[in-house]
Design a protein around this motif. Sequence first.
Motif, PDB file in Angstrom:
ATOM      1  N   GLN A 168      25.581 -22.681  59.385  1.00 47.22           N
ATOM      2  CA  GLN A 168      25.116 -23.334  58.817  1.00 47.22           C
ATOM      3  C   GLN A 168      24.860 -24.749  58.504  1.00 47.22           C
ATOM      4  O   GLN A 168      25.652 -25.659  58.910  1.00 47.22           O
ATOM      5  CB  GLN A 168      25.332 -22.943  57.310  1.00 47.22           C
ATOM      6  CG  GLN A 168      25.183 -24.188  55.938  1.00 47.22           C
ATOM      7  CD  GLN A 168      25.554 -23.645  54.757  1.00 47.22           C
ATOM      8  OE1 GLN A 168      27.218 -23.910  54.555  1.00 47.22           O
ATOM      9  NE2 GLN A 168      24.792 -23.882  54.004  1.00 47.22           N
ATOM     10  N   ASN A 169      23.352 -25.542  58.898  1.00 42.85           N
ATOM     11  CA  ASN A 169      23.470 -26.726  58.860  1.00 42.85           C
ATOM     12  C   ASN A 169      22.599 -27.546  58.346  1.00 42.85           C
ATOM     13  O   ASN A 169      21.314 -27.102  58.205  1.00 42.85           O
ATOM     14  CB  ASN A 169      22.999 -26.629  60.984  1.00 42.85           C
ATOM     15  CG  ASN A 169      23.662 -28.592  60.888  1.00 42.85           C
ATOM     16  OD1 ASN A 169      24.280 -28.879  61.114  1.00 42.85           O
ATOM     17  ND2 ASN A 169      22.773 -28.623  61.929  1.00 42.85           N
ATOM     18  N   ASN A 170      22.712 -29.035  58.510  1.00 39.82           N
ATOM     19  CA  ASN A 170      21.929 -29.658  57.603  1.00 39.82           C
ATOM     20  C   ASN A 170      21.446 -31.114  58.483  1.00 39.82           C
ATOM     21  O   ASN A 170      20.822 -30.812  58.710  1.00 39.82           O
ATOM     22  CB  ASN A 170      22.088 -29.805  56.897  1.00 39.82           C
ATOM     23  CG  ASN A 170      21.111 -31.334  55.293  1.00 39.82           C
ATOM     24  OD1 ASN A 170      19.639 -30.275  55.743  1.00 39.82           O
ATOM     25  ND2 ASN A 170      21.995 -31.004  54.407  1.00 39.82           N
ATOM     26  N   THR A 171      22.489 -32.027  59.102  1.00 39.81           N
ATOM     27  CA  THR A 171      22.101 -33.005  59.731  1.00 39.81           C
ATOM     28  C   THR A 171      23.185 -32.987  60.982  1.00 39.81           C
ATOM     29  O   THR A 171      24.074 -32.125  60.862  1.00 39.81           O
ATOM     30  CB  THR A 171      22.442 -34.052  58.552  1.00 39.81           C
ATOM     31  OG1 THR A 171      24.128 -33.962  58.292  1.00 39.81           O
ATOM     32  CG2 THR A 171      21.820 -34.042  56.933  1.00 39.81           C
ATOM     33  N   GLY A 172      23.320 -33.895  61.600  1.00 34.74           N
ATOM     34  CA  GLY A 172      23.488 -34.119  62.691  1.00 34.74           C
ATOM     35  C   GLY A 172      23.267 -32.683  63.202  1.00 34.74           C
ATOM     36  O   GLY A 172      22.142 -32.067  64.365  1.00 34.74           O
ATOM     37  N   VAL A 173      23.912 -32.194  64.670  1.00 32.84           N
ATOM     38  CA  VAL A 173      24.206 -31.470  65.623  1.00 32.84           C
ATOM     39  C   VAL A 173      24.901 -30.459  65.942  1.00 32.84           C
ATOM     40  O   VAL A 173      26.323 -30.926  65.763  1.00 32.84           O
ATOM     41  CB  VAL A 173      23.642 -31.834  67.356  1.00 32.84           C
ATOM     42  CG1 VAL A 173      23.222 -30.680  68.212  1.00 32.84           C
ATOM     43  CG2 VAL A 173      22.248 -32.863  67.549  1.00 32.84           C
ATOM     44  N   LYS A 174      24.937 -28.904  66.296  1.00 33.95           N
ATOM     45  CA  LYS A 174      25.739 -28.347  65.947  1.00 33.95           C
ATOM     46  C   LYS A 174      25.442 -27.495  67.301  1.00 33.95           C
ATOM     47  O   LYS A 174      24.093 -26.924  67.840  1.00 33.95           O
ATOM     48  CB  LYS A 174      26.085 -26.997  65.282  1.00 33.95           C
ATOM     49  CG  LYS A 174      27.043 -28.084  64.418  1.00 33.95           C
ATOM     50  CD  LYS A 174      27.114 -26.419  62.965  1.00 33.95           C
ATOM     51  CE  LYS A 174      27.843 -27.242  61.944  1.00 33.95           C
ATOM     52  NZ  LYS A 174      27.993 -25.548  61.151  1.00 33.95           N
ATOM     53  N   ARG A 175      26.603 -27.496  68.501  1.00 35.01           N
ATOM     54  CA  ARG A 175      26.004 -26.500  69.655  1.00 35.01           C
ATOM     55  C   ARG A 175      27.048 -25.192  70.385  1.00 35.01           C
ATOM     56  O   ARG A 175      28.036 -25.224  69.448  1.00 35.01           O
ATOM     57  CB  ARG A 175      26.593 -27.063  71.123  1.00 35.01           C
ATOM     58  CG  ARG A 175      25.474 -28.634  71.178  1.00 35.01           C
ATOM     59  CD  ARG A 175      26.200 -29.805  72.239  1.00 35.01           C
ATOM     60  NE  ARG A 175      26.443 -29.547  73.080  1.00 35.01           N
ATOM     61  CZ  ARG A 175      25.390 -29.487  74.423  1.00 35.01           C
ATOM     62  NH1 ARG A 175      23.723 -29.858  74.030  1.00 35.01           N
ATOM     63  NH2 ARG A 175      26.589 -28.106  75.822  1.00 35.01           N
ATOM     64  N   LEU A 176      26.358 -23.919  70.325  1.00 29.32           N
ATOM     65  CA  LEU A 176      26.362 -23.003  70.258  1.00 29.32           C
ATOM     66  C   LEU A 176      26.009 -22.528  71.735  1.00 29.32           C
ATOM     67  O   LEU A 176      24.958 -22.317  71.894  1.00 29.32           O
ATOM     68  CB  LEU A 176      26.398 -21.427  69.138  1.00 29.32           C
ATOM     69  CG  LEU A 176      26.909 -22.537  67.790  1.00 29.32           C
ATOM     70  CD1 LEU A 176      25.867 -23.361  67.027  1.00 29.32           C
ATOM     71  CD2 LEU A 176      26.702 -20.999  67.051  1.00 29.32           C
TER      72      LEU A 176
END
Length: 194
Positions: A168-176
């Motif tokens: 799950q994400n709300n702010t910022g960046v996640k890379r998959l």
Amino acid sequence: GSATNPWDLQTALNHPAAVKAGDTIWLRGGKYIGKFTSKLKGTETAPIIVRQHPGERATLEDPCTTSSVALSITGEWTWYWGFEVTSSCTERVSAQSGGNPTDIKRGDGINITTAPNTKFINLIVHDVAGSGISFWTPNINSELYGNIIYYNGWEGSDRGHGHAIYTQNNTGVKRLLDNIMFDGLSYGLHAYTE
């Protein structure tokens, strides 16, 4: 730790004073049986790296004593690279419905709780009675790259549970990127925001 006098794995992951930003913690070949928590904190310019020793196979194995997680991650600016995470839990069928059965022992392979700016590279996560990797909101600017995730989850009376990656994400960046996920008992990738 040293080659002739190594630390046990939990000692190394507790971030002892001897571990500095930019250091590499080498996992020697063999099984590390237990439930481990990493508190390592590197820096933006000098992440700490936890990696299996070249030419050896390091496996973290949850002994399946209670509902748990094989590897919990807190800290930041750390890269986890090229080792295996699994479980010795063999009972993967519950007579109960829902996400918290009490008739089987279940837990995730890797639970990334509060670990911004971390990377998980070329890991193999399999045969855990929960989600392979749980990758939660506080882990901003983090990455899952090149991981192989398979045979995870459990069968409930209502459906299969346990995703390859639950995020799950709300702010910022996640890379998959370039992750291979197959033969789990629920979704390969379950991603949402709240």
